[in-house]
Write a protein that holds these residues in place. Sequence first.
Motif, short mmCIF file in Angstrom:
data_model
loop_
_atom_site.label_atom_id
_atom_site.label_comp_id
_atom_site.label_asym_id
_atom_site.label_seq_id
_atom_site.Cartn_x
_atom_site.Cartn_y
_atom_site.Cartn_z
N ALA A 2 0.94 -1.20 -0.07
CA ALA A 2 0.12 0.10 0.09
C ALA A 2 0.95 1.11 -0.23
CB ALA A 2 -0.78 0.05 1.15
N VAL A 3 0.23 2.38 -0.65
CA VAL A 3 0.98 3.58 -0.30
C VAL A 3 0.73 4.29 0.95
CG1 VAL A 3 0.98 5.92 -1.51
CG2 VAL A 3 0.68 3.69 -2.85
N LEU A 4 1.94 4.82 1.42
CA LEU A 4 1.79 5.30 2.72
C LEU A 4 1.23 6.90 2.54
CD1 LEU A 4 2.62 4.99 5.74
CD2 LEU A 4 4.77 6.39 4.92
N ASP A 5 -0.23 6.64 2.35
CA ASP A 5 -1.28 7.73 2.56
C ASP A 5 -2.30 7.36 3.51
OD1 ASP A 5 -2.70 6.11 0.96
OD2 ASP A 5 -2.56 7.20 -0.86
N ALA A 6 -3.31 8.29 3.43
CA ALA A 6 -4.32 7.88 4.59
C ALA A 6 -5.29 6.59 4.21
CB ALA A 6 -5.58 9.08 4.33
N ALA A 7 -5.36 6.34 2.92
CA ALA A 7 -5.99 4.97 2.57
C ALA A 7 -5.22 3.79 2.77
CB ALA A 7 -6.54 5.10 1.12
N GLY A 8 -3.85 4.01 2.28
CA GLY A 8 -2.86 2.89 2.70
C GLY A 8 -2.76 2.78 4.22
N VAL A 9 -2.57 3.46 5.06
CA VAL A 9 -2.42 3.45 6.43
C VAL A 9 -3.72 2.91 6.78
CG1 VAL A 9 -2.14 4.68 8.58
CG2 VAL A 9 -0.75 5.41 6.49
N LYS A 10 -4.69 3.38 6.41
CA LYS A 10 -6.01 2.78 6.95
C LYS A 10 -6.07 1.24 6.54
CE LYS A 10 -10.95 3.17 7.43
NZ LYS A 10 -12.09 4.23 7.27
N LYS A 11 -5.52 0.87 5.48
CA LYS A 11 -5.50 -0.28 5.04
C LYS A 11 -4.31 -1.38 5.73
CE LYS A 11 -4.50 -3.41 0.86
NZ LYS A 11 -4.17 -3.36 -0.25
N MET A 12 -3.50 -0.63 6.28
CA MET A 12 -2.19 -1.27 7.12
C MET A 12 -2.94 -1.39 8.52
SD MET A 12 1.18 0.30 8.48
CE MET A 12 0.32 1.60 9.48
N VAL A 13 -3.65 -0.58 9.14
CA VAL A 13 -4.26 -0.56 10.33
C VAL A 13 -5.10 -1.63 10.54
CG1 VAL A 13 -5.49 0.64 12.04
CG2 VAL A 13 -3.76 1.55 11.05
N THR A 14 -6.20 -1.79 9.27
CA THR A 14 -7.05 -2.67 9.36
C THR A 14 -6.55 -3.99 9.40
OG1 THR A 14 -8.48 -1.20 8.14
CG2 THR A 14 -9.43 -3.29 8.00
N VAL A 25 -11.26 -1.06 15.17
CA VAL A 25 -9.98 -0.68 14.36
C VAL A 25 -10.45 0.39 13.76
CG1 VAL A 25 -8.44 -1.54 12.68
CG2 VAL A 25 -9.16 -3.14 14.46
N GLU A 26 -11.54 0.54 13.11
CA GLU A 26 -11.74 1.86 12.17
C GLU A 26 -11.71 3.10 13.42
OE1 GLU A 26 -15.00 0.76 9.71
OE2 GLU A 26 -13.86 -0.37 8.35
N ARG A 27 -12.62 2.83 14.39
CA ARG A 27 -12.54 4.01 15.39
C ARG A 27 -11.39 4.44 15.71
NH1 ARG A 27 -17.04 1.22 17.56
NH2 ARG A 27 -15.60 0.43 19.33
N LYS A 28 -10.33 3.33 16.06
CA LYS A 28 -9.17 3.75 16.44
C LYS A 28 -8.29 4.41 15.39
CE LYS A 28 -8.11 0.24 19.95
NZ LYS A 28 -6.91 0.89 20.87
N PHE A 29 -8.49 4.32 14.24
CA PHE A 29 -7.91 4.72 12.98
C PHE A 29 -8.52 6.22 13.15
CE2 PHE A 29 -8.05 6.37 8.74
CZ PHE A 29 -6.63 6.32 8.40
N ASP A 30 -9.71 6.37 12.93
CA ASP A 30 -10.36 7.63 12.95
C ASP A 30 -9.93 8.61 14.25
OD1 ASP A 30 -11.70 7.04 10.57
OD2 ASP A 30 -13.57 6.40 11.69
N THR A 31 -9.62 8.15 15.33
CA THR A 31 -9.18 8.72 16.40
C THR A 31 -7.68 9.14 16.26
OG1 THR A 31 -10.81 7.47 17.92
CG2 THR A 31 -8.76 8.51 19.03
N PHE A 32 -6.90 8.40 15.92
CA PHE A 32 -5.50 8.51 15.87
C PHE A 32 -4.89 9.23 14.31
CE2 PHE A 32 -5.92 5.58 19.31
CZ PHE A 32 -5.18 6.18 20.25
#
Length: 179
Positions: free
Chosen positions: A96-108, A121-128
Amino acid sequence: MLRTWLDDVFDAAEPFMSQSDILGGTRPLQRIEDELAGARFGVIIVTAANQHAPWITFEAGALSKVIDDAVQYVMPMLVDLRISDLTGPLTQFQAAVLDAAGVKKMVTSIGHALGMDKAIVERKFDTFWPQARRRAAGDPRGHRQRGAAGTRPRGGRRRDPDPRPRPTPGSRRRLLVEA
């Protein structure tokens, strides 16, 4: 920055990054091998300059081994590359590319590997995620502060976005982050 941010996001993971977690004067290869052996998920930061470096291939191979039928995850995160620019052995992994979509994919993906509920996990991403964006932009409000992981109600105790009990120190899973 990514190592610290992932530590904030995932209570059940123990991030390791050789660049910051290996003390001077120690034997780095032995420590890296020990960490690789215990890691379940590895994030490898890939740039145009390092994508063919021997240590990248070594770490990706060591991370992707299968032990006791446990699934190992390796996720290349691309900094100055597009997915189509990635060549060599790393192409076998879902990058994944290190951007918002890529980081969300990584976190998920990390949350899945840890057995976490996707909504949490999605709430944690949205928080952090806003904190990470500010930190990357050099905004001092993006740096870790007491209570940054959640809100503090009147009683002074932090309210975490994840209502499940916190892991004990020995139960955290290793998460390798390499740049």
